[in-house]
Design a protein around this motif. Structure first.
Motif, mmCIF file in Angstrom:
data_model
loop_
_atom_site.group_PDB
_atom_site.id
_atom_site.type_symbol
_atom_site.label_atom_id
_atom_site.label_comp_id
_atom_site.label_asym_id
_atom_site.label_seq_id
_atom_site.Cartn_x
_atom_site.Cartn_y
_atom_site.Cartn_z
ATOM 1 N N ARG A 29 28.546 -32.777 -3.927
ATOM 2 C CA ARG A 29 29.763 -32.542 -3.286
ATOM 3 C C ARG A 29 29.441 -31.390 -2.300
ATOM 4 O O ARG A 29 28.938 -30.454 -2.444
ATOM 5 C CB ARG A 29 30.792 -31.685 -4.323
ATOM 6 N N ASP A 30 29.987 -31.828 -1.138
ATOM 7 C CA ASP A 30 29.870 -31.288 -0.022
ATOM 8 C C ASP A 30 31.047 -31.395 1.145
ATOM 9 O O ASP A 30 31.525 -32.377 0.893
ATOM 10 C CB ASP A 30 28.361 -31.362 0.703
ATOM 11 N N ARG A 31 30.851 -30.972 2.223
ATOM 12 C CA ARG A 31 31.718 -31.191 3.335
ATOM 13 C C ARG A 31 31.140 -31.997 4.324
ATOM 14 O O ARG A 31 29.953 -31.825 4.554
ATOM 15 C CB ARG A 31 32.214 -29.772 4.054
ATOM 16 N N CYS A 32 31.717 -33.184 4.319
ATOM 17 C CA CYS A 32 31.239 -34.251 5.357
ATOM 18 C C CYS A 32 31.107 -33.877 6.736
ATOM 19 O O CYS A 32 31.982 -33.292 7.353
ATOM 20 C CB CYS A 32 32.057 -35.484 5.343
ATOM 21 N N ALA A 33 30.021 -34.062 7.283
ATOM 22 C CA ALA A 33 29.592 -33.449 8.684
ATOM 23 C C ALA A 33 30.408 -34.418 9.823
ATOM 24 O O ALA A 33 30.408 -34.039 10.869
ATOM 25 C CB ALA A 33 28.287 -33.796 9.101
ATOM 26 N N GLY A 34 31.135 -35.836 9.118
ATOM 27 C CA GLY A 34 31.614 -36.366 10.050
ATOM 28 C C GLY A 34 33.203 -36.092 10.072
ATOM 29 O O GLY A 34 33.573 -35.750 11.150
ATOM 30 N N CYS A 35 33.809 -36.412 8.841
ATOM 31 C CA CYS A 35 35.251 -36.262 8.719
ATOM 32 C C CYS A 35 35.562 -34.833 8.442
ATOM 33 O O CYS A 35 36.802 -34.336 8.689
ATOM 34 C CB CYS A 35 35.823 -37.174 7.720
ATOM 35 N N ARG A 36 34.701 -33.842 7.957
ATOM 36 C CA ARG A 36 34.822 -32.620 7.786
ATOM 37 C C ARG A 36 35.785 -32.444 6.621
ATOM 38 O O ARG A 36 36.322 -31.340 6.444
ATOM 39 C CB ARG A 36 35.566 -31.851 9.168
ATOM 40 N N ARG A 37 35.605 -33.492 5.692
ATOM 41 C CA ARG A 37 36.517 -33.308 4.309
ATOM 42 C C ARG A 37 35.467 -33.155 3.358
ATOM 43 O O ARG A 37 34.425 -33.563 3.338
ATOM 44 C CB ARG A 37 37.427 -34.491 4.127
ATOM 45 N N GLU A 38 35.797 -32.584 2.314
ATOM 46 C CA GLU A 38 35.093 -32.598 1.010
ATOM 47 C C GLU A 38 34.803 -33.823 0.460
ATOM 48 O O GLU A 38 35.878 -34.521 0.454
ATOM 49 C CB GLU A 38 35.737 -31.773 0.032
ATOM 50 N N ALA A 39 33.618 -34.217 0.090
ATOM 51 C CA ALA A 39 33.326 -35.662 -0.397
ATOM 52 C C ALA A 39 31.938 -35.530 -1.159
ATOM 53 O O ALA A 39 31.196 -34.700 -1.206
ATOM 54 C CB ALA A 39 33.156 -36.618 0.961
#
Length: 214
Positions: free
Chosen positions: A103-113
């Motif tokens: 679980r991490d913050r996506c570097a693309g959409c900046r949402r947790e994923a």
């Protein structure tokens, strides 16, 4: 319209049927019922391993890909214990990441994923694959993805420019921690692998369905 088609159309427009989220535990074997109902906390570790904190205060480690757990029920009785079942439930329900993900913050959409355990934190929806076409938000040009790298824009140097990708003048509005994507231009030579590669911050590339030019 046939009778069956009419029935389908009617059911689609009807209000959703109320149903419990969990199964009827009266129909489950004891270990499955306990996996659903007992208070447990599941934490993802790495390499498909999970820590399960039980109601008794004990913590056990589940290796989901191996179907193993270090609790007595699994170790000595060889049973598929409640801890294994609980981890499988939480993975299926999307509460914890599946093996190979974190679980991490996506570097693309900046949402947790849930992103790959190794490599840049980019979710599946934002992850560019080799051969994908994208649009340069700054120029509107079409480019073709070569590969997503492990470097960030602040780490990758631009040859001959004495700066990093993050510091390059056209990239000032994109995050320094953006993963770098190597791209080629579609008509820059016949052999894909021999074309010159250009380094772009991930956020500068618009995929189909997005607004291409900022």
């Amino acid at each position: 319209m046939t009778h069956s088609e009419h029935a389908t159309a009617s059911s689609d427009s009807a209000a959703p049927r109320r149903r419990p989220l969990a199964p009827d535990t009266r129909r489950l074997e004891t270990r499955s019922a306990r996996a659903w109902t007992e208070p447990m906390a599941v934490r993802s570790l790495d390499s498909g391993r999970y820590a399960v904190d039980g109601a008794s205060g004990a913590t056990y480690t589940v290796a989901l890909p191996d179907g193993d757990c270090d609790c007595p029920d699994r170790t000595f009785r060889g049973e598929r214990c409640k801890h294994l079942r609980r981890v499988a439930i939480e993975v299926t329900e999307g509460r914890v990441p599946p093996p190979g993900r974190r679980r991490d913050r996506c570097a693309g959409c900046r949402r947790e994923a849930f992103v790959p355990e190794d490599g840049p934190p980019v979710c599946d929806a934002c992850r560019p694959e080799r051969g994908n076409r994208a649009t340069d938000r700054e120029t509107g040009d079409t480019v073709v993805v070569g590969r997503l790298t492990d470097e960030t824009a602040a780490e990758r140097a631009v040859p001959g420019a004495n700066c990093t990708v993050a510091d390059y003048p056209a990239n000032g509005s994109y995050p320094d921690d953006d993963p770098v994507v190597e791209v080629v231009y579609p008509f820059d030579g016949p052999d894909f692998d021999d074309r010159r590669r250009y380094a772009f911050p991930l956020s500068r590339l618009a995929v189909p369905g997005e607004t291409p030019v900022a």
